[in-house]
Enzyme design. Structure first.
Site, PDB file in Angstrom:
ATOM      1  N   THR A 228      27.232  49.345  23.179  1.00 31.72           N
ATOM      2  CA  THR A 228      28.090  49.966  24.189  1.00 31.72           C
ATOM      3  C   THR A 228      29.420  50.358  23.568  1.00 31.72           C
ATOM      4  O   THR A 228      29.882  49.740  22.600  1.00 31.72           O
ATOM      5  CB  THR A 228      28.402  49.023  25.360  1.00 31.72           C
ATOM      6  OG1 THR A 228      29.237  47.941  24.896  1.00 31.72           O
ATOM      7  CG2 THR A 228      27.151  48.471  26.000  1.00 31.72           C
ATOM      8  N   ASP A 229      30.040  51.383  24.135  1.00 28.64           N
ATOM      9  CA  ASP A 229      31.456  51.584  23.842  1.00 28.64           C
ATOM     10  C   ASP A 229      32.192  50.384  24.435  1.00 28.64           C
ATOM     11  O   ASP A 229      31.691  49.705  25.335  1.00 28.64           O
ATOM     12  CB  ASP A 229      31.943  52.888  24.463  1.00 28.64           C
ATOM     13  CG  ASP A 229      33.187  53.446  23.763  1.00 28.64           C
ATOM     14  OD1 ASP A 229      33.884  52.668  23.076  1.00 28.64           O
ATOM     15  OD2 ASP A 229      33.450  54.647  23.899  1.00 28.64           O
ATOM     16  N   TRP A 230      33.375  50.109  23.920  1.00 25.53           N
ATOM     17  CA  TRP A 230      34.086  48.879  24.296  1.00 25.53           C
ATOM     18  C   TRP A 230      34.421  48.888  25.788  1.00 25.53           C
ATOM     19  O   TRP A 230      35.138  49.753  26.280  1.00 25.53           O
ATOM     20  CB  TRP A 230      35.339  48.732  23.439  1.00 25.53           C
ATOM     21  CG  TRP A 230      35.107  47.920  22.199  1.00 25.53           C
ATOM     22  CD1 TRP A 230      35.800  46.811  21.817  1.00 25.53           C
ATOM     23  CD2 TRP A 230      34.101  48.120  21.173  1.00 25.53           C
ATOM     24  NE1 TRP A 230      35.285  46.307  20.632  1.00 25.53           N
ATOM     25  CE2 TRP A 230      34.253  47.081  20.216  1.00 25.53           C
ATOM     26  CE3 TRP A 230      33.093  49.041  20.983  1.00 25.53           C
ATOM     27  CZ2 TRP A 230      33.431  46.976  19.099  1.00 25.53           C
ATOM     28  CZ3 TRP A 230      32.279  48.938  19.866  1.00 25.53           C
ATOM     29  CH2 TRP A 230      32.451  47.917  18.946  1.00 25.53           C
ATOM     30  N   GLY A 232      32.113  49.352  28.027  1.00 26.50           N
ATOM     31  CA  GLY A 232      31.267  50.370  28.631  1.00 26.50           C
ATOM     32  C   GLY A 232      30.017  49.857  29.305  1.00 26.50           C
ATOM     33  O   GLY A 232      29.114  50.641  29.593  1.00 26.50           O
TER      34      GLY A 232
END
Length: 803
Positions: A228-230, A232
């Protein structure tokens, strides 16, 4: 599964623990089984391993690393081999800094020139983007570390990026927004992919089964890790089902419990978790050389020289009236512009690199051979007007033969988390240019920025050199082009429109409060301008040289196109020959031409080379929404070879046998798409294209605010405290900008204003958990004391558990 025996030794709790971070930058380890943590670091154009400990989040200074030109810059080189070389040096520095996963390259499409993160992305074209990305990946991973291609997918704006719902038709999704990722997976063999924050057609991307299962895992055969993006992650169990292995950063075990509970109550089978663990273990063990091998320092000087070489090959010469460039020996030049003193060399946000060396223009003149008579800043960097500085600059310009004017966009205008407000450079720079032109018309503008800008002032400059964001050695590279030591060979990887209002997504960027509609469909960038016959300032693929090239003798065969390329000038140089293909049938709407190949060739003066650009599986295909697969339309195709999308030198018709698929569209119902004039598509026509109604794009203010609503929506909150908080954010942003703290002001918008409420829990490393967030939402929705009691009660529970 490759690690079946090892997984069998794990408890359910241990397997679940591997699915989220240990802290902000490391994955979880299991010491008893010898499973190490891996370290992830930002770094599309340089390593940003924070100097502070990995349990700290934020844009803290990184350890010194080479700051290479940004992706938007290197794309202008059109040189995949050069991209691979950049990747190799990035991989070497990752090893040196004990980084297992390098979070890049970013390969989202430049749908709109105002996207604040365009400097991190390669191009408006998916083929060029994919080929450059694959080369970076191969280079990075040649050292045993992992690239992490991002952001998967259709993340083309920064405003409301953590909550926006992207509405796009299936064909556009496949042909424009996923093709680069497909190339990155199939040709680059990336070991990891970062999912994007946004929703895609109603579902968060890391939970989207069509995107993650059908396409990524199924069609492309991807067996790597999805990260995941941070912050996300929305629904952790839904993400796991979709095949999202690693959630970052840590949630202090909160989402591990969700996974365990889902398995125990039968929501998911434990085998789903096992498969995700297996793929994550492959990432861990395939990059274990990072922590097994001794640390080796990289050669700082050599890496700096490579950065300079990359910048030199990526600089684009856009105007050269009267051959004012290269500068003849002995010309007296006035150096004007704040960017000459303090180079603008990279973007802002998570990609900020702490350079090992930093070249500035004023320090490099002596070795360049250019005769400088002096320097004046001419303007305030952040837009404040200064008549005194303009007057001093004009006084200096009067004494010079030529003015070198360094202009562009500042660091806080192009930044992660924010989109630009206009395509113009600041007014104070334009006023300076106008004043200089009155006293000395021999102006050469050197532009530094990471994305397209409007240039109504271009008639007042005789030379225009675009350095983009050239990294730590960019300033010296520009001087080498100005002096003629380097023959410019860069070509634009994006179109420069005359006006922002000409762009195809002008009517639909950044969308509504809840969603953004990609009504322009396939027609982004040159695909729109060429098809709709809209005049542009500089076309896609454009760039001048100090020599000239001639194209001749085109031949088209089953395997590709062959032609001759001659350097007809007096200087050795490099030319980017571009292959475009246009289908001559009108049964299925398509852009007039699409890039399907390119090659960069060095040719000595007077020399002729025979060039071949091969066809591949993407040359003639289109995605058919009826058959739900790639097809080839049987038709005559125009095979075009040119120096840009608007400068076609050679063409030939070529018949291609098709796959016999049924026609996917009723032509009369999609007039905008068949004409290519897709800037102002009606909602009815767009709904016909996507085959369903579009969602309401405004917030439903009658409902209480929830996890996926943003802090910006506190302006509509029932709770007085929430509305006060909202106006406090707005005032802080305004005040910080007013007193010159623009970086801090931008951080507020990036990290707070557009943050969904769930991000408070997901981005704090477990300091705030979801039950505490429930208390915050009660306060926001008008139940202040009830919410406060719940927040304090849940916080106390959490502290007791920690003890």
């Amino acid at each position: 599964m490759k690690y079946k025996q090892l997984i069998a030794k794990m408890t359910l709790e241990e397997k679940a623990s591997l699915m989220s971070g240990k802290d902000f930058w490391q994955s979880q380890d299991i010491e008893r089984l010898g499973i190490n943590s891996i370290f992830l670091a930002d770094g599309p154009h340089g390593i940003r391993r924070q100097a502070v400990s990995s349990d700290k989040l934020g844009l803290n200074a990184g350890l010194p690393a080479t700051c290479y030109p940004t992706a938007a810059t290197v794309a202008n080189s059109w040189n995949a081999e050069l991209g691979e070389r950049v990747g190799e040096y990035l991989g070497e520095e990752a090893i040196s800094q004990k980084v297992n996963v390098l979070l890049g390259p970013g390969i989202n499409m430049k749908r709109n020139p105002l996207c604040g993160r365009n400097f991190e992305y390669f191009s408006e074209d998916p083929y060029l983007t994919g080929k450059m990305a694959a080369s970076y990946i191969r280079g990075i991973q040649s050292h045993g570390v992992s690239a992490c291609v991002k952001h998967f997918a259709v993340n083309n704006q920064e405003e409301r990026r953590m909550s926006i719902d992207t509405i796009v038709d299936e064909r556009t999704l496949r042909e424009i927004y996923l093709t680069a990722f497909e190339i990155a997976v199939k040709e680059g063999n990336t070991k990891s992919i970062m999912s994007s924050y946004n929703k895609l057609n109603g579902t968060y991307t890391n939970e989207n089964l069509h995107l993650m299962k059908d396409i990524l895992r199924g069609e492309w055969g991807y067996n790597g890790t999805v990260i995941t993006d941070w912050g996300g992650s929305n629904d952790r169990v839904a993400g796991l089902i979709a095949g999202n292995e690693l959630e970052m950063p840590s949630t202090s075990g909160e989402t591990d419990k969700e996974i365990i509970e889902a398995i125990k109550n039968g929501t998911i089978d434990e085998s789903v978790l096992d498969e995700c663990v297996d793929r994550l273990l492959e990432l861990i063990y395939s990059t274990e050389g990072v922590y097994q091998n001794p640390r080796v320092d990289f050669n700082i000087e050599r890496h700096h020289r490579v950065s300079q070489k990359v910048a030199e090959e990526s600089i684009v010469l856009l105007k050269n009236e009267g051959n004012i460039l290269p500068l003849p020996f002995g010309k007296r030049v006035a150096v004007i512009g704040d960017f000459a003193k303090d180079a603008r060399y990279q973007g802002a946000g998570s990609s900020i690199v702490n350079p090992t060396i930093l070249d500035h223009t004023l320090d490099c003149f002596e070795e360049s051979g250019i005769l400088s008579i002096g320097y004046e800043p001419g303007f305030e960097r952040y837009g404040k007007k200064s008549p005194k500085k303009v007057a001093a600059a004009c006084a200096l310009a009067k004494e010079a033969d030529v003015v070198l004017l360094y202009i562009g966009l500042d660091e806080v205008t192009e930044a992660e988390g924010l989109d630009r407000q206009s395509m113009m450079i600041p007014d104070n720079q334009i006023e300076l240019l106008n004043a200089l032109h009155e006293v000395n018309p021999n102006i050469i503008a050197i532009v530094s920025c990471g994305s397209a800008i409007e240039m109504p002032w271009i008639p007042k400059v005789k030379g225009l050199l675009h350095g983009y964001l050239g990294g730590q050695a960019g300033a010296r590279a520009i001087l080498r082009v100005l002096s003629g030591d380097v023959n410019p060979s860069g070509k634009l990887a994006e179109t420069y429109p005359l006006h922002y209002r000409d762009t195809p997504s002008y009517q639909n960027f950044p969308g509504g409060e809840v969603s953004v509609e990609y009504r322009e469909g396939l027609y982004i960038g040159y695909r729109y301008y060429d098809t709709a016959e809209v005049d542009v300032l500089f076309p896609f693929g454009y760039g001048l040289s100090y020599t000239t090239f001639e194209y001749s003798d085109i031949r088209v065969q089953e395997y590709g196109v062959t032609f001759k390329l001659t350097n007809s000038g007096n200087v050795a140089g490099m030319e980017v020959a571009q292959l475009y293909v246009g289908c001559q049938s009108k049964d299925i709407f398509r852009p007039k031409k699409e890039l399907k190949g390119f090659v960069k060739v060095f040719i000595n003066a007077g020399e002729t080379k025979t060039i071949t650009i091969p066809f591949d599986d993407k040359t003639f295909r289109y995605f058919n929404v009826e058959t739900n697969q790639w097809e080839i339309e049987e038709a005559n195709y125009e095979i075009m070879v040119g120096a840009s999308s608007a400068d076609i030198k050679l063409s030939k018709s070529f018949f291609v046998k098709g796959t016999g698929a049924p026609l996917p569209y009723e032509k009369e119902k999609l007039p905008s798409y068949y004409s290519g004039k897709a800037q102002d598509v009606s909602i009815e026509e767009f709904e016909t294209l996507i085959g369903r109604e579009v969602p309401v794009a405004t917030w439903d203010r009658s409902k209480p605010l929830g996890y996926n609503d943003t802090l910006a929506q506190c302006q509509y909150a029932k709770g007085v405290s929430a509305r006060i908080a909202y106006y406090s954010i707005i005032f802080s942003f305004w005040f910080l900008k007013k007193i010159g703290k623009r970086n801090t002001a931008n951080m507020i918008m990036m990290s707070i204003y557009h943050l969904p409420f769930r991000g408070i829990a997901r981005m704090t490393g477990g300091l705030v958990n979801m039950p505490m967030l429930d208390g915050i939402l009660l306060m926001v929705n008008g139940h202040f004391f009830k919410g406060l009691r719940k927040f304090l009660r849940e916080r106390k529970k959490k502290l007791l558990i920690v003890k």
